[in-house]
Motif scaffolding. Structure first.
Motif: not given
Length: 78
Positions: A9-19, A27-30, A34-45
């Motif tokens: 229930g915390l899909g609204h939480v802001r996330a920044w991912v550095g890969e 790669r940097l994503l914001e 919820f919006s990033l949950a299905e994004e594939p990321f490398a193991s080094l993130a």
């Protein structure tokens, strides 16, 4: 982590991912968890999370919050 936050229930939480930081394929994503949950990321993130709707778990509850009409609730009822 992002999928589990969304499921909790915390899909609204802001996330920044550095890969692959400091590498040519960095790669940097914001977005939201919820919006990033299905994004594939490398193991080094790494992920940074910010929940603007957090509550302090150490704030104690007041007794008057557990009243039913004029009669307080018993410990068993709570």
């Amino acid at each position: 982590v992002l999928k589990e936050l969304t499921q909790a229930g915390l899909g609204h939480v802001r996330a920044w991912v550095g890969e692959n930081l400091t590498m040519p394929d960095e790669r940097l994503l914001e977005g939201t968890a919820f919006s990033l949950a299905e994004e594939p990321f490398a193991s080094l993130a790494v992920v940074l999370l910010h929940n603007s709707a957090w509550t302090d778990p150490f704030v104690t509850l007041r007794d008057d919050g557990f009243a039913r009409g004029k009669a307080p609730m018993t410990k068993e009822e709570i």
